[in-house]
Write a protein that holds these residues in place. Sequence first.
Motif, PDB file in Angstrom:
ATOM      1  N   THR A 180      14.049 -35.956 -13.107  1.00  0.00           N
ATOM      2  CA  THR A 180      15.146 -36.923 -13.166  1.00  0.00           C
ATOM      3  C   THR A 180      16.307 -36.356 -12.366  1.00  0.00           C
ATOM      4  O   THR A 180      17.215 -35.736 -12.929  1.00  0.00           O
ATOM      5  CB  THR A 180      15.578 -37.209 -14.620  1.00  0.00           C
ATOM      6  OG1 THR A 180      14.418 -37.520 -15.394  1.00  0.00           O
ATOM      7  CG2 THR A 180      16.555 -38.364 -14.677  1.00  0.00           C
ATOM      8  N   PRO A 181      16.279 -36.526 -11.048  1.00  0.00           N
ATOM      9  CA  PRO A 181      17.372 -35.984 -10.230  1.00  0.00           C
ATOM     10  C   PRO A 181      18.696 -36.629 -10.609  1.00  0.00           C
ATOM     11  O   PRO A 181      18.748 -37.780 -11.066  1.00  0.00           O
ATOM     12  CB  PRO A 181      16.963 -36.378  -8.805  1.00  0.00           C
ATOM     13  CG  PRO A 181      15.515 -36.700  -8.884  1.00  0.00           C
ATOM     14  CD  PRO A 181      15.288 -37.232 -10.256  1.00  0.00           C
ATOM     15  N   ASN A 186      14.841 -42.596   1.332  1.00  0.00           N
ATOM     16  CA  ASN A 186      13.869 -42.090   0.365  1.00  0.00           C
ATOM     17  C   ASN A 186      14.499 -41.148  -0.645  1.00  0.00           C
ATOM     18  O   ASN A 186      13.792 -40.438  -1.365  1.00  0.00           O
ATOM     19  CB  ASN A 186      12.733 -41.371   1.108  1.00  0.00           C
ATOM     20  CG  ASN A 186      11.895 -42.331   1.915  1.00  0.00           C
ATOM     21  OD1 ASN A 186      11.309 -43.250   1.376  1.00  0.00           O
ATOM     22  ND2 ASN A 186      11.848 -42.115   3.227  1.00  0.00           N
ATOM     23  N   GLY A 187      15.827 -41.146  -0.688  1.00  0.00           N
ATOM     24  CA  GLY A 187      16.551 -40.309  -1.615  1.00  0.00           C
ATOM     25  C   GLY A 187      17.064 -41.093  -2.810  1.00  0.00           C
ATOM     26  O   GLY A 187      16.312 -41.857  -3.433  1.00  0.00           O
ATOM     27  N   PRO A 188      18.338 -40.947  -3.135  1.00  0.00           N
ATOM     28  CA  PRO A 188      18.871 -41.590  -4.349  1.00  0.00           C
ATOM     29  C   PRO A 188      18.786 -43.103  -4.334  1.00  0.00           C
ATOM     30  O   PRO A 188      18.567 -43.731  -5.364  1.00  0.00           O
ATOM     31  CB  PRO A 188      20.327 -41.116  -4.386  1.00  0.00           C
ATOM     32  CG  PRO A 188      20.355 -39.875  -3.554  1.00  0.00           C
ATOM     33  CD  PRO A 188      19.329 -40.068  -2.493  1.00  0.00           C
ATOM     34  N   THR A 189      18.972 -43.724  -3.159  1.00  0.00           N
ATOM     35  CA  THR A 189      18.952 -45.178  -3.093  1.00  0.00           C
ATOM     36  C   THR A 189      18.357 -45.618  -1.769  1.00  0.00           C
ATOM     37  O   THR A 189      18.498 -44.936  -0.750  1.00  0.00           O
ATOM     38  CB  THR A 189      20.369 -45.764  -3.247  1.00  0.00           C
ATOM     39  OG1 THR A 189      20.296 -47.197  -3.201  1.00  0.00           O
ATOM     40  CG2 THR A 189      21.305 -45.282  -2.159  1.00  0.00           C
ATOM     41  N   ASP A 243      17.156 -33.588   0.930  1.00  0.00           N
ATOM     42  CA  ASP A 243      17.646 -33.102  -0.357  1.00  0.00           C
ATOM     43  C   ASP A 243      16.465 -32.636  -1.211  1.00  0.00           C
ATOM     44  O   ASP A 243      15.544 -33.403  -1.495  1.00  0.00           O
ATOM     45  CB  ASP A 243      18.403 -34.242  -1.052  1.00  0.00           C
ATOM     46  CG  ASP A 243      19.098 -33.814  -2.326  1.00  0.00           C
ATOM     47  OD1 ASP A 243      18.675 -32.812  -2.925  1.00  0.00           O
ATOM     48  OD2 ASP A 243      20.049 -34.503  -2.727  1.00  0.00           O
ATOM     49  N   ASP A 244      16.496 -31.379  -1.652  1.00  0.00           N
ATOM     50  CA  ASP A 244      15.390 -30.816  -2.433  1.00  0.00           C
ATOM     51  C   ASP A 244      15.164 -31.553  -3.745  1.00  0.00           C
ATOM     52  O   ASP A 244      14.065 -31.493  -4.308  1.00  0.00           O
ATOM     53  CB  ASP A 244      15.645 -29.339  -2.735  1.00  0.00           C
ATOM     54  CG  ASP A 244      15.530 -28.476  -1.500  1.00  0.00           C
ATOM     55  OD1 ASP A 244      15.043 -28.986  -0.475  1.00  0.00           O
ATOM     56  OD2 ASP A 244      15.935 -27.299  -1.549  1.00  0.00           O
ATOM     57  N   ARG A 245      16.169 -32.233  -4.258  1.00  0.00           N
ATOM     58  CA  ARG A 245      15.986 -32.952  -5.516  1.00  0.00           C
ATOM     59  C   ARG A 245      14.972 -34.082  -5.357  1.00  0.00           C
ATOM     60  O   ARG A 245      14.291 -34.457  -6.314  1.00  0.00           O
ATOM     61  CB  ARG A 245      17.316 -33.531  -6.004  1.00  0.00           C
ATOM     62  CG  ARG A 245      18.366 -32.496  -6.364  1.00  0.00           C
ATOM     63  CD  ARG A 245      19.674 -33.187  -6.722  1.00  0.00           C
ATOM     64  NE  ARG A 245      20.168 -34.001  -5.609  1.00  0.00           N
ATOM     65  CZ  ARG A 245      21.158 -34.890  -5.719  1.00  0.00           C
ATOM     66  NH1 ARG A 245      21.721 -35.104  -6.895  1.00  0.00           N
ATOM     67  NH2 ARG A 245      21.564 -35.567  -4.661  1.00  0.00           N
TER      68      ARG A 245
END
Length: 556
Positions: free
Chosen positions: A544-545, A177-180, A136-138
């Motif tokens: 802040t994604p 390693n993304g949102p959670t 995910d680019d975010r």
Amino acid sequence: MNDNECFDYVIVGGGTAGALLANRLTEDSKTTVCLLEAGPPDNHPYIHIPAGFIKILSNPSYTWPFQSEPSAGTAGRAIPATQGKTLGGSSSINGMIYNRCQRNDYDHWAQLGNAGWGYDDILPYFKRSERRLGGDDRYRGHDGELVVSDSDWRHPLCDAFIESAVSQGVPRNPDYNGPTQAGTGYTQRNINRGWRWSSARAFLRPAKGRRNLEIRTDAHVMAVICEGRRAIGVRHGRAGHPNTRNTVTARREVIVSAGAINTPKLLHVSGIGAGDMLSSLGIPVVHDLPGVGENFQDHYCVRLVMRAKGVTTINEKSRGPRLAVEVARWMMKRPSILGLSPSVSYMFWKSNEALDAPDLQAVFAPASYKAGIVGELDEFPGMTLGFYQQRPQSTGYVRARSANPFEKPLIQPNYLASETDRNVLVAGLKLGRRVLGAPPLAPYVVGEELPGPQTRADEDLLEYCRNVGSTVYHFAGTARMGPAQDPRCVVDSQLRVHGMDGLRIVDASVMPTVTSGNTCIPVLMIAEKAADMIRGRSAPAAETPDEPAQTAAARR
């Protein structure tokens, strides 16, 4: 070689952080850098073949073969505290797992008085160095030098482990390693087409041809040279060659990136540390800074081992004709055990369901090792689940033993000194047993080898932890970042040593608290941020994604 050479910056340590710093600082052709590495070049083939970690980890030519002091938490045992001693440092000998750890780690650092170190502030630095193949680019970077790939090797036991974790309430997570971080799946690694992608390979190789960068190996830094409270250079030599000494001076800064064990030792033998301790060793006090070497933290790992059936594990694949097949597959750039990290599947979960975020990291492999220690595989088919508490409360210290810069340091982690740490490990063993005993894995399990079915009571499980637990080499905290008013702190939020000029520390030493997982990638982030601060470049805009509602709720 001149006896006294001058550069803008002298970097002590060509490891994880030092390699990246050397690259970033020499992007400016007018800036000169001397990078000093105590070990040899990273030219051993076992460094670059991922499975070679088993051999290179015990090779004293490419490692610092340190050991901790015995303690009650380890049942009186000394624990290996090995560190990389070659270009790339520990990123050249580690397990190659790409793990940024939890958002809350960095928000907590900021709350401790370190402005600019919250997660939203440091996310751009994670992304800058990363060349993520997908994602995910975010949250993920795609243009950096450090290759991050998904595991291309699959195994029925790993699939069954993931299914077993899900059956126990652990969610699947496509990107920890993304949102959670919470969840289970296959690991992400610093491996590209079957080769280890160390910090040296990612950052030093592209910079080696620059005229403004000098890289010296076999250059053991013996002391930081100071004039009053200003660091002006270093003295380096070679172990076993006491008459071979050279001085390198720094017009701007000496940057110490020697790791959480060697950095405090170097400061101590240079006269920077607790004055009474230095005096007792006969070291003249340059700067009385009591926090140096204190606040040592590490992750203490415990392993469960099961005997397997009905499937071929890495134990068998690593011998005889099967190994020849694996070598051939690796040479053809196909998935092979030679191109594996030691941890294939993962689980981030909670020792207590009341927690908002995971406090346990578990790693699974369809392999097992004699006596449960990584190094020599069992003769029988096996599988291993290793786990550790992510945020230990026990702290220890690292100290010079004498004024001799070549003597090994004294290392006391004080593993399991905290009751909380002991309780979490026992809970982790119980969680691991539930997962390994769940129906998806049942067809493949003969029985439990370690700790063994006879070990049931909490006190027996704790005794097992004391008797067989070991490190995962995540040493941190010995030059803690924080305000000057706090006597425990060594560097400010710019990583400058309190009370000194021209001296900065850039490695895992500066972590106020150890990150909730592997430390290699957070160290690269620290080095990326430090490079901007050293060059006087503005920090990138905080990111802040958008977050899933449940992640935001957990943070609150």
